[in-house]
Write a protein that holds these residues in place. Structure first.
Motif, short mmCIF file in Angstrom:
data_model
loop_
_atom_site.label_atom_id
_atom_site.label_comp_id
_atom_site.label_asym_id
_atom_site.label_seq_id
_atom_site.Cartn_x
_atom_site.Cartn_y
_atom_site.Cartn_z
N ASN A 46 0.84 -1.21 0.00
CA ASN A 46 0.00 0.00 0.00
C ASN A 46 0.86 1.25 0.00
O ASN A 46 0.57 2.23 -0.68
CB ASN A 46 -0.95 0.02 1.21
CG ASN A 46 -2.05 -1.01 1.06
OD1 ASN A 46 -2.38 -1.40 -0.06
ND2 ASN A 46 -2.61 -1.45 2.17
N GLY A 49 2.09 1.84 -3.39
CA GLY A 49 1.03 2.47 -4.20
C GLY A 49 0.91 3.95 -3.91
O GLY A 49 0.73 4.77 -4.81
N TYR A 52 3.70 5.84 -5.45
CA TYR A 52 3.47 5.93 -6.89
C TYR A 52 2.47 7.06 -7.17
O TYR A 52 2.67 7.88 -8.08
CB TYR A 52 2.96 4.59 -7.40
CG TYR A 52 2.57 4.58 -8.87
CD1 TYR A 52 3.54 4.49 -9.86
CD2 TYR A 52 1.24 4.64 -9.25
CE1 TYR A 52 3.19 4.47 -11.20
CE2 TYR A 52 0.88 4.63 -10.58
CZ TYR A 52 1.86 4.54 -11.55
OH TYR A 52 1.50 4.54 -12.88
N SER A 53 1.40 7.13 -6.36
CA SER A 53 0.40 8.19 -6.52
C SER A 53 1.01 9.57 -6.37
O SER A 53 0.61 10.51 -7.03
CB SER A 53 -0.70 8.08 -5.45
OG SER A 53 -1.42 6.93 -5.60
N GLY A 98 -8.44 -6.87 -18.76
CA GLY A 98 -7.81 -5.54 -18.76
C GLY A 98 -6.94 -5.29 -17.55
O GLY A 98 -6.23 -4.29 -17.46
N LEU A 100 -3.98 -6.61 -14.82
CA LEU A 100 -2.85 -7.54 -14.71
C LEU A 100 -2.40 -7.76 -13.27
O LEU A 100 -1.41 -8.44 -13.02
CB LEU A 100 -1.67 -7.01 -15.54
CG LEU A 100 -1.96 -6.77 -17.03
CD1 LEU A 100 -0.75 -6.16 -17.72
CD2 LEU A 100 -2.35 -8.08 -17.71
N HIS A 101 -3.08 -7.14 -12.32
CA HIS A 101 -2.68 -7.28 -10.91
C HIS A 101 -3.06 -8.67 -10.41
O HIS A 101 -4.21 -9.08 -10.55
CB HIS A 101 -3.38 -6.22 -10.06
CG HIS A 101 -2.97 -4.82 -10.39
ND1 HIS A 101 -3.56 -4.11 -11.40
CD2 HIS A 101 -2.02 -4.02 -9.85
CE1 HIS A 101 -2.99 -2.91 -11.46
NE2 HIS A 101 -2.05 -2.82 -10.54
N ASP A 102 -2.09 -9.36 -9.78
CA ASP A 102 -2.46 -10.72 -9.33
C ASP A 102 -1.95 -11.08 -7.94
O ASP A 102 -2.11 -12.22 -7.50
CB ASP A 102 -2.00 -11.77 -10.35
CG ASP A 102 -0.48 -11.87 -10.49
OD1 ASP A 102 0.24 -11.10 -9.84
OD2 ASP A 102 -0.03 -12.74 -11.26
N SER A 145 -11.26 -10.83 -9.30
CA SER A 145 -10.47 -9.78 -8.65
C SER A 145 -10.29 -8.62 -9.61
O SER A 145 -10.09 -8.82 -10.81
CB SER A 145 -9.10 -10.37 -8.27
OG SER A 145 -8.28 -9.39 -7.69
N THR A 149 -9.92 0.91 -11.10
CA THR A 149 -11.31 1.39 -11.18
C THR A 149 -11.84 1.17 -12.61
O THR A 149 -13.02 0.88 -12.79
CB THR A 149 -11.40 2.88 -10.79
OG1 THR A 149 -10.31 3.58 -11.40
CG2 THR A 149 -11.34 3.08 -9.31
N ALA A 195 -8.24 -11.37 1.88
CA ALA A 195 -8.18 -12.78 1.55
C ALA A 195 -8.60 -13.67 2.73
O ALA A 195 -9.18 -14.73 2.53
CB ALA A 195 -6.77 -13.14 1.11
#
Ligand code: B12
Length: 208
Positions: A46, A49, A52-53, A98, A100-102, A145, A149, A195
């Motif tokens: 997090n 992230g 990055y933001s 669309g 790719l987050h896994d 998943s 957005t 999870a």
């Protein structure tokens, strides 16, 4: 968030070797694997992230951090999942088209396997057909998943399609931008915030 934990910092820095050493150290110190994951590793992602933001880091750094996180999860896997021999039922999970987050999806898989389910991993960027094939091959619950957005729309289409064509199949949705309200709006059967709650949700459907 500031966190001086070595594992937290190593994930933020994307240093695979340091992540490996820090995870092993915590396991040696008998820290619970789920606690390591939920209290240190997920907050570290997090933080990545957030950086990055704020444009403090860019895509390559985010990718390197993600790789180190995945390496850490691999080490934790046997501790998170004590695999049973009998399957409680077949499930399938994929990240929607669309997207790719896994990392989150993969954690859900580890915990569901640990709870005794056979889990088909549909991978990332999953078109509706992939979920449909899994249903035809016997999956009783479909999990989807989404981390963007922009891909929540694909999630809505997948849930709509499954509910219309396979009303007996339960659909569980999750991922950072997804909420309980959104799950209700798109007619999903359940929303899982993290999870850890997913095995209980699935147990509730298959073993009420
Ligand atoms: C790592 C990461 C990446 C990695 C992904 C690597 C991988 N193999 O997954 C890479 C670098 C490839 C990446 C790419 C991009 N990313 Co990215 N990424 C992230 C980051 C930092 C962490 C995500 C993560 O793994 N978190 C840790 C896991 C454990 O958490 P989780 O996925 O939420 O999962 C938990 C729960 O949600 C739940 N869960 C998850 N799935 C499911 C499913 C079910 C059924 C259930 C019940 C529960 C559940 O359980 C999990 C564990 O408890 C997030 C920031 C963030 N805070 O989320 C941005 C973030 C998601 N990415 C973002 C963006 C913009 C992108 C890119 C578009 C960037 C670009 N310009 O190209 C691309 C998109 C690529 C694509 N088409 O998908 C934005 C999304 C913004 C938005 N609102 O849509 C974020 C929020 C960053 C930001 N703050 O701007 N990204």
């Amino acid at each position: 968030m500031e966190n001086n934990d070595v594992l937290f910092q190593s994930i933020c820095a994307g240093n695979v070797k340091d992540v490996e050493a820090a995870v092993n150290k915590k396991l040696e110190d008998k820290v619970n694997a789920l606690e390591i994951l939920n209290n240190i590793m997920v907050p570290a992602m997090n933080e990545v992230g957030d950086r990055y933001s704020r444009h403090e880091i860019f895509l390559p750094e985010m990718l390197i951090a993600a790789k180190s996180m995945q390496h850490g999860i691999k080490i934790l896997e046997p501790y998170l999942a004590e695999l049973g021999h009998t399957s409680k039922g077949k499930l399938a999970i994929g990240t929607v088209q669309g997207d790719l987050h896994d990392i989150g999806k993969n954690i859900v898989i580890v915990l569901l396997k640990g709870a005794g389910y056979e889990v088909v991993d549909l991978g990332v960027d999953c078109a509706i057909e992939k979920y449909e094939t899994a249903i035809k091959e016997g999956a009783k619950v479909i999990l989807a998943s989404a981390l963007l957005t922009t891909t929540m729309r694909a999630m809505k289409e997948i849930v709509g399609y499954i509910k219309e064509n396979y009303p007996d199949i339960k659909v569980v949705v999750g991922g950072a931008p997804v909420s309980e309200d959104f799950a209700v709006e798109i007619n999903a059967d359940a929303y899982g915030e993290d999870a850890s709650c997913v095995p209980n949700i699935v147990n509730g459907f298959l073993y009420p």
